[in-house]
Design a protein around this motif. Structure first.
Motif, PDB file in Angstrom:
ATOM      1  N   PRO A   1       0.807  -1.234   0.000  1.00 31.62           N
ATOM      2  CA  PRO A   1       0.000   0.000   0.000  1.00 31.62           C
ATOM      3  C   PRO A   1       0.836   1.278   0.000  1.00 31.62           C
ATOM      4  N   ALA A   2       2.180   1.145   0.051  1.00 28.28           N
ATOM      5  CA  ALA A   2       3.023   2.354   0.116  1.00 28.28           C
ATOM      6  C   ALA A   2       2.801   3.255  -1.077  1.00 28.28           C
ATOM      7  N   ILE A   3       2.650   2.654  -2.257  1.00 28.00           N
ATOM      8  CA  ILE A   3       2.461   3.477  -3.454  1.00 28.00           C
ATOM      9  C   ILE A   3       1.201   4.313  -3.362  1.00 28.00           C
ATOM     10  N   GLY A   4       0.136   3.719  -2.736  1.00 28.52           N
ATOM     11  CA  GLY A   4      -1.119   4.467  -2.576  1.00 28.52           C
ATOM     12  C   GLY A   4      -0.958   5.654  -1.646  1.00 28.52           C
ATOM     13  N   TYR A   5      -0.303   5.444  -0.481  1.00 32.23           N
ATOM     14  CA  TYR A   5      -0.088   6.550   0.466  1.00 32.23           C
ATOM     15  C   TYR A   5       0.768   7.649  -0.155  1.00 32.23           C
ATOM     16  N   ARG A   6       1.824   7.224  -0.849  1.00 33.20           N
ATOM     17  CA  ARG A   6       2.748   8.209  -1.420  1.00 33.20           C
ATOM     18  C   ARG A   6       2.065   9.078  -2.472  1.00 33.20           C
ATOM     19  N   GLU A   7       1.331   8.451  -3.365  1.00 34.33           N
ATOM     20  CA  GLU A   7       0.693   9.204  -4.428  1.00 34.33           C
ATOM     21  C   GLU A   7      -0.446  10.070  -3.897  1.00 34.33           C
ATOM     22  N   LEU A   8      -1.233   9.515  -2.946  1.00 36.52           N
ATOM     23  CA  LEU A   8      -2.327  10.311  -2.371  1.00 36.52           C
ATOM     24  C   LEU A   8      -1.784  11.519  -1.612  1.00 36.52           C
ATOM     25  N   TRP A   9      -0.705  11.340  -0.854  1.00 34.44           N
ATOM     26  CA  TRP A   9      -0.093  12.462  -0.124  1.00 34.44           C
ATOM     27  C   TRP A   9       0.443  13.522  -1.088  1.00 34.44           C
ATOM     28  N   ARG A  10       1.102  13.078  -2.137  1.00 40.15           N
ATOM     29  CA  ARG A  10       1.649  14.030  -3.115  1.00 40.15           C
ATOM     30  C   ARG A  10       0.547  14.840  -3.786  1.00 40.15           C
ATOM     31  N   ILE A  11      -0.499  14.172  -4.217  1.00 38.04           N
ATOM     32  CA  ILE A  11      -1.579  14.875  -4.916  1.00 38.04           C
ATOM     33  C   ILE A  11      -2.294  15.844  -3.978  1.00 38.04           C
ATOM     34  N   MET A  12      -2.614  15.411  -2.747  1.00 41.44           N
ATOM     35  CA  MET A  12      -3.315  16.282  -1.812  1.00 41.44           C
ATOM     36  C   MET A  12      -2.439  17.442  -1.366  1.00 41.44           C
ATOM     37  N   ASN A  13      -1.150  17.188  -1.212  1.00 38.20           N
ATOM     38  CA  ASN A  13      -0.232  18.256  -0.838  1.00 38.20           C
ATOM     39  C   ASN A  13      -0.199  19.341  -1.901  1.00 38.20           C
ATOM     40  N   ASN A  14      -0.103  18.929  -3.144  1.00 41.18           N
ATOM     41  CA  ASN A  14      -0.101  19.891  -4.259  1.00 41.18           C
ATOM     42  C   ASN A  14      -1.437  20.622  -4.351  1.00 41.18           C
ATOM     43  N   THR A  15      -2.524  19.882  -4.144  1.00 36.92           N
ATOM     44  CA  THR A  15      -3.849  20.502  -4.214  1.00 36.92           C
ATOM     45  C   THR A  15      -4.019  21.569  -3.136  1.00 36.92           C
ATOM     46  N   LEU A  16      -3.645  21.225  -1.884  1.00 35.97           N
ATOM     47  CA  LEU A  16      -3.774  22.188  -0.788  1.00 35.97           C
ATOM     48  C   LEU A  16      -2.878  23.396  -0.988  1.00 35.97           C
ATOM     49  N   MET A  17      -1.698  23.199  -1.529  1.00 30.94           N
ATOM     50  CA  MET A  17      -0.791  24.323  -1.761  1.00 30.94           C
ATOM     51  C   MET A  17      -1.392  25.291  -2.780  1.00 30.94           C
ATOM     52  N   VAL A  18      -1.945  24.727  -3.869  1.00 23.64           N
ATOM     53  CA  VAL A  18      -2.558  25.576  -4.889  1.00 23.64           C
ATOM     54  C   VAL A  18      -3.764  26.328  -4.310  1.00 23.64           C
ATOM     55  N   LEU A  19      -4.609  25.614  -3.542  1.00 22.34           N
ATOM     56  CA  LEU A  19      -5.778  26.265  -2.953  1.00 22.34           C
ATOM     57  C   LEU A  19      -5.384  27.319  -1.926  1.00 22.34           C
ATOM     58  N   ALA A  20      -4.314  27.058  -1.167  1.00 23.37           N
ATOM     59  CA  ALA A  20      -3.860  28.047  -0.176  1.00 23.37           C
ATOM     60  C   ALA A  20      -3.388  29.324  -0.856  1.00 23.37           C
ATOM     61  N   ILE A  21      -2.611  29.170  -1.927  1.00 23.76           N
ATOM     62  CA  ILE A  21      -2.151  30.354  -2.674  1.00 23.76           C
ATOM     63  C   ILE A  21      -3.345  31.097  -3.254  1.00 23.76           C
ATOM     64  N   LEU A  22      -4.283  30.339  -3.816  1.00 21.75           N
ATOM     65  CA  LEU A  22      -5.481  30.958  -4.378  1.00 21.75           C
ATOM     66  C   LEU A  22      -6.277  31.669  -3.280  1.00 21.75           C
ATOM     67  N   PHE A  23      -6.363  31.054  -2.086  1.00 21.47           N
ATOM     68  CA  PHE A  23      -7.087  31.660  -0.975  1.00 21.47           C
ATOM     69  C   PHE A  23      -6.444  32.988  -0.548  1.00 21.47           C
ATOM     70  N   LEU A  24      -5.116  33.005  -0.411  1.00 25.45           N
ATOM     71  CA  LEU A  24      -4.423  34.230  -0.003  1.00 25.45           C
ATOM     72  C   LEU A  24      -4.603  35.336  -1.027  1.00 25.45           C
ATOM     73  N   VAL A  25      -4.469  34.995  -2.303  1.00 23.62           N
ATOM     74  CA  VAL A  25      -4.639  35.999  -3.363  1.00 23.62           C
ATOM     75  C   VAL A  25      -6.055  36.563  -3.332  1.00 23.62           C
ATOM     76  N   CYS A  26      -7.032  35.659  -3.188  1.00 26.66           N
ATOM     77  CA  CYS A  26      -8.433  36.110  -3.158  1.00 26.66           C
ATOM     78  C   CYS A  26      -8.715  36.989  -1.945  1.00 26.66           C
ATOM     79  N   MET A  27      -8.147  36.622  -0.787  1.00 28.19           N
ATOM     80  CA  MET A  27      -8.393  37.412   0.408  1.00 28.19           C
ATOM     81  C   MET A  27      -7.790  38.805   0.310  1.00 28.19           C
ATOM     82  N   VAL A  28      -6.597  38.890  -0.271  1.00 25.70           N
ATOM     83  CA  VAL A  28      -5.966  40.204  -0.449  1.00 25.70           C
ATOM     84  C   VAL A  28      -6.814  41.066  -1.384  1.00 25.70           C
ATOM     85  N   LEU A  29      -7.202  40.477  -2.509  1.00 25.35           N
ATOM     86  CA  LEU A  29      -8.032  41.221  -3.460  1.00 25.35           C
ATOM     87  C   LEU A  29      -9.373  41.592  -2.839  1.00 25.35           C
TER      88      LEU A  29
END
Length: 646
Positions: free
Chosen positions: A138-166
């Motif tokens: 199951p290591a491949i599943g944890y690794r890929e799920l963590w990578r995808i969610m990490n990237n998703t949260l990072m993009v949403l966080a940047i989008l959230f900060l930009v939106c809040m400033v605007l």
């Protein structure tokens, strides 16, 4: 919470809800995809491996079988491979420890993926050769799920900060008119009327700003109308319409007020008979023009003009009330007055030192208004009868102490605090409850008590006012007078203290050390305020910041506008005693003073200032002023009393 913060909070909550939904959807979909992907890979691996192993199982080539399994197993995608030979029950097993890199342990502990397994039987025709079981890693599943969610949260966080400033920038711009409305409304509540605000582009806010502008303009007109009403009343009842000087009625009120305060000075009455001759020669227009010229010169060119009240009391008579002046200063003013009259007589082609006379009466202890007027008029009549330019009315009085003698005695008394204190209550008109108590001082010299009326004029002339005020305030703190009653104590500051910046600094330090500064009130005279408004504003700010209150004494004494009240914003005003309606006065004067008091009280109520009427003599007098709806009163109805300490 402000509207700006409320909108921010609402939008933040909505944004977080949308983001949480997106994250949840992405998480579940990615997890399901990884489970399906691992299951598909496991099926493909088992099928392909069984096909590769079949020919070698038929020949019994265990070494080749081991090599083929190792090739697939070493990729790390599988946890365990088990091969059971059915011919001899021999079993081969390959194990791989589960090791998940770059994934936090708490995420692994969520137990998102279960180990999958697949088992098949390898056959050759009808003959069963072996059983193959593969367990996925199951290591491949944890690794890929963590990578995808990490990237998703990072993009949403940047989008959230930009939106809040605007969003914040946009909200600030949108709500800026509301902030201006709040400040404008706050200023209006404090009686500050600023220029109208510009209308915003937003329809709803445009209506709000328009309404506030309209309200502010109407309130400003109301207060201006009240001020104009007072000005109109003063012009109609207290001002001579030819010379624009105060008239006899105003002089009468000012004499009442002046004689009830400690002071020295004199009253001069001048009869300019040559003005009637000027009327006969050239007509009333030339006479009126000459009177106007004389009025300007009298108010501007006489010595001590700031302390001299000039009034026209009849067709050819002028009165000069010279305050805060000893005999030498009165004589100086008299000589200047004679010179000004002679100059104008020469300009009108009359001979100088003829057809006019001046009567002088000095103020003495205990003299009444009627006595002072009578003395000045008797001196005038004697001058006319004896064909003199001027005549003094002399009253036997003791003048024991010289100016320097007073200086020495007053400095010594201030240094040694030889003053005795009294206070007088200011009471509510509604129920007689005490609002606060005004404190007074007397001087004790060699066991003899000297009233303030005798030494206070010298306090001001010798510029000892700020030292006396310090002495008084220090005595209040030392003798703990603030603890004697629950009501505050009012201290009347001298004009010198209002202007003295050293006193300002001292008072700031004094108030910071006083235990109950809210029980101290400070009063300043109207004349001292209007002549030094900027300095007075600084002093009032010091008083207010410390928690104390301040008021205006002698309010309404000056002929000028009361607009200074909007800038100063005192906590209370005390109407000048010249406006009091005494029971022994003529009915016309009573009515005029009542109307002036009513207008002043209305201005104070409109500015949220407590109005106190002074000079109340008895219960009948009190009932006369109660319809004015002033908050408080003060006078001989409740005279000053000694301060008794435990």
């Amino acid at each position: 919470m402000t509207l700006y913060n409320q909108i921010n909070s609402l939008l933040l909550a909505l944004f977080l809800l949308v983001m949480s939904s997106l994250v949840y959807f992405q998480f579940t979909e990615t997890k399901a995809f990884m489970v399906d992907q691992m299951d598909s890979d496991l099926n493909n691996t088992v099928t392909s491996l069984s096909l590769m192993l079949k020919p070698h199982l038929e020949t019994g080539d265990a070494a080749t079988v081991d090599t083929l399994v190792n090739v697939i197993f070493e990729g790390g995608f599988y946890k365990q491979v088990t091969l059971s030979w059915l011919a001899d029950n021999k079993q081969q097993q390959w194990k791989n420890e589960v090791s998940i890199q770059k994934v936090p342990q708490w995420f692994i502990d969520l137990d998102l993926f279960k180990a999958q397994s697949k088992e098949v039987t390898i056959t050759s025709g009808w003959l069963q050769l072996a059983t193959l079981k593969v367990v996925s890693n199951p290591a491949i599943g944890y690794r890929e799920l963590w990578r995808i969610m990490n990237n998703t949260l990072m993009v949403l966080a940047i989008l959230f900060l930009v939106c809040m400033v605007l969003l914040r920038l946009r909200l600030k711009r949108i709500l800026k008119p509301l902030h201006e409305v709040a400040e404008h409304a706050r200023d209006v509540s404090q009686r500050k009327f600023n220029p109208s605000m510009a209308l915003p582009s937003t329809t709803e806010l445009k209506e709000v700003v328009g309404a506030i502008n309209s309200m502010s303009g109407q309130l400003k007109q109301v207060f201006s109308a009240l001020d104009d009403e007072v000005e109109s009343l003063k012009d109609d009842t207290l001002r001579d319409h030819v010379s624009h000087l105060p008239n006899r009625l105003y002089l009468t009120g000012q004499l009442n007020s002046w004689l009830n305060e400690p002071d020295i000075g004199a009253l001069l009455i001048a009869d300019l008979n040559w003005l009637d001759q000027l009327h006969s020669r050239y007509g009333y227009q030339m006479r009126d023009q000459t009177i106007k010229v004389l009025a300007k010169k009298f108010t501007k060119e006489l010595p001590h003009a700031d302390e001299t009240l000039v009034a026209r009391i009849s067709n050819t008579e002028f009165a000069f009330l010279i305050r805060k002046a000893d005999r030498e200063q009165v004589l100086e003013s008299l000589q200047s007055l004679i010179r000004l009259i002679n100059q104008e007589m020469l300009n009108a082609s009359f001979e100088s030192n003829q057809d006019f006379a001046i009567g002088i009466s000095e103020r003495t202890n205990g003299v009444t208004r009627a006595e002072l007027l009578s003395q000045a008029d008797n001196a005038l009549q004697k001058a006319l009868n004896e064909n003199k330019i001027s005549n003094w009315f002399y009253v036997e009085s003791e003048q024991d102490v010289s100016r320097e003698g007073w200086r020495e005695q007053l400095v010594k008394s201030i240094n040694q605090n030889q003053f005795l204190f009294q206070w007088q209550p200011i009471q509510q008109c509604s129920d007689g409850e005490v609002i606060h108590r005004e404190i007074y001082c007397r001087l004790e010299v060699d066991g003899k008590v000297i009233k303030a009326g005798q030494f206070m004029p010298y306090i001001e002339r010798l510029t000892l006012g700020h030292r006396l005020d310090r002495c008084l305030l220090q005595a209040i703190a030392k003798e703990k007078l603030l603890d004697l009653n629950s009501e505050p104590i009012a201290v009347n500051l001298s004009r010198e203290s209002v202007n003295n910046l050293d006193f300002h600094r001292w008072l700031k330090g004094y108030l910071s050390e006083v235990r109950s500064p809210e029980k101290l009130h400070f009063e300043m005279s109207e004349s001292g305020i209007t002549q030094n408004l900027d300095t007075c504003l600084q002093l009032c700010e010091i008083i207010t910041m410390a928690g104390s209150k301040f008021g205006v004494d002698n309010c309404g004494r000056q002929m000028g506008s009361l607009t200074y009240l909007q800038q100063l914003k005192p906590h209370y005003i005390k109407l000048d005693m010249s406006l009091s309606c005494y029971n022994n006065e003529e009915n016309e004067e009573n009515q005029q003073n009542l109307e002036l008091c009513r207008a002043l009280v209305n201005i104070a109520r409109g500015l949220n200032i407590t109005a106190i009427i002074t000079g109340i003599e008895d219960e009948r007098h009190l009932q006369t002023i109660k319809p004015l709806r002033a908050e408080g009163y003060q006078g001989y109805i409740m005279p000053p009393v000694e301060i008794t300490t435990a």
